[in-house]
Design an enzyme around this catalytic site. Structure first.
Site, PDB file in Angstrom:
ATOM      1  N   GLU A  48       0.828  -1.212   0.000  1.00 17.56           N
ATOM      2  CA  GLU A  48       0.000   0.000   0.000  1.00 17.56           C
ATOM      3  C   GLU A  48       0.860   1.260   0.000  1.00 17.56           C
ATOM      4  O   GLU A  48       0.574   2.215  -0.729  1.00 17.56           O
ATOM      5  CB  GLU A  48      -0.939   0.000   1.210  1.00 17.56           C
ATOM      6  CG  GLU A  48      -2.018  -1.056   1.153  1.00 17.56           C
ATOM      7  CD  GLU A  48      -3.023  -0.842   0.043  1.00 17.56           C
ATOM      8  OE1 GLU A  48      -3.271   0.312  -0.361  1.00 17.56           O
ATOM      9  OE2 GLU A  48      -3.577  -1.851  -0.449  1.00 17.56           O
ATOM     10  N   ASN A  52       1.022   3.890  -3.092  1.00 18.42           N
ATOM     11  CA  ASN A  52       0.693   5.308  -2.885  1.00 18.42           C
ATOM     12  C   ASN A  52       1.796   6.208  -3.431  1.00 18.42           C
ATOM     13  O   ASN A  52       1.520   7.222  -4.071  1.00 18.42           O
ATOM     14  CB  ASN A  52       0.470   5.619  -1.405  1.00 18.42           C
ATOM     15  CG  ASN A  52      -0.954   5.368  -0.964  1.00 18.42           C
ATOM     16  OD1 ASN A  52      -1.809   4.959  -1.727  1.00 18.42           O
ATOM     17  ND2 ASN A  52      -1.206   5.612   0.307  1.00 18.42           N
ATOM     18  N   ARG A 106      -9.439   4.256  -7.693  1.00 23.29           N
ATOM     19  CA  ARG A 106      -8.779   4.159  -6.392  1.00 23.29           C
ATOM     20  C   ARG A 106      -9.810   4.118  -5.274  1.00 23.29           C
ATOM     21  O   ARG A 106     -10.803   4.825  -5.307  1.00 23.29           O
ATOM     22  CB  ARG A 106      -7.836   5.353  -6.176  1.00 23.29           C
ATOM     23  CG  ARG A 106      -6.715   5.420  -7.175  1.00 23.29           C
ATOM     24  CD  ARG A 106      -5.723   4.328  -6.889  1.00 23.29           C
ATOM     25  NE  ARG A 106      -4.886   4.098  -8.051  1.00 23.29           N
ATOM     26  CZ  ARG A 106      -4.185   2.999  -8.233  1.00 23.29           C
ATOM     27  NH1 ARG A 106      -4.196   2.059  -7.355  1.00 23.29           N
ATOM     28  NH2 ARG A 106      -3.454   2.861  -9.300  1.00 23.29           N
TER      29      ARG A 106
END
Length: 150
Positions: A48, A52, A106
């Site tokens: 993650e 990002n 997203r």
């Protein structure tokens, strides 16, 4: 706390490197003898954080990501993911579940997922200078079984 071991990796923000970062973190954490669940937690959180950095830190260009991992005494694993990209104008807003600047594809759950899989997380960001996500997890000590000569 005393640092027992550490490693630093620097790589381009290409999406193919997300899997590399996730695997590298799992390999580094393996020396603490984590459970499969703990190892999965680390892999997910790193995935993650790196995603990002790729998607939000460098949306229109290729940049650099630094992955720094440290093991401290008492089985504490610290993972830091740093980019030098766009930065986050409002970190508190960005940490809210479902908030995203990445468009419809997203989910806006990256920070929430990182927080749920790790014991602690800190986000430092400056517009046009980048973002640093630092996560910590204490890996439980497992009993070592000795072979019996019976």
């Amino acid at each position: 706390m005393k640092v027992i071991n550490e490693v630093k990796l620097d790589f381009p923000s290409a999406s193919a490197n997300e899997g590399f970062a996730r695997s590298a973190a799992a390999c580094f954490a393996a020396q603490l003898d984590p459970t499969l669940e703990e190892l999965g937690d680390v892999r997910t959180a790193v995935s993650e954080a790196v995603t990002n950095a790729i998607v939000h830190g460098y949306p229109d260009t290729l940049g650099r990501i630094t992955l720094r991992m440290r093991i401290y005494e008492n089985n504490v694993l610290e993972i830091q993911v740093k980019d030098r990209g766009r930065g986050i104008p409002d970190v508190e807003q960005a940490r809210q579940p479902m908030f995203t600047t990445g468009g419809e594809e997203r989910s806006g759950m990256g920070f929430t997922i990182m927080e749920s899989f790790m014991d602690g997380m800190r986000v430092l960001s400056h517009p046009n200078r980048g973002t640093t996500v630092t996560m910590r997890k204490r890996i439980s000590r497992r009993m070592k079984y000795e072979r019996s000569n019976a």
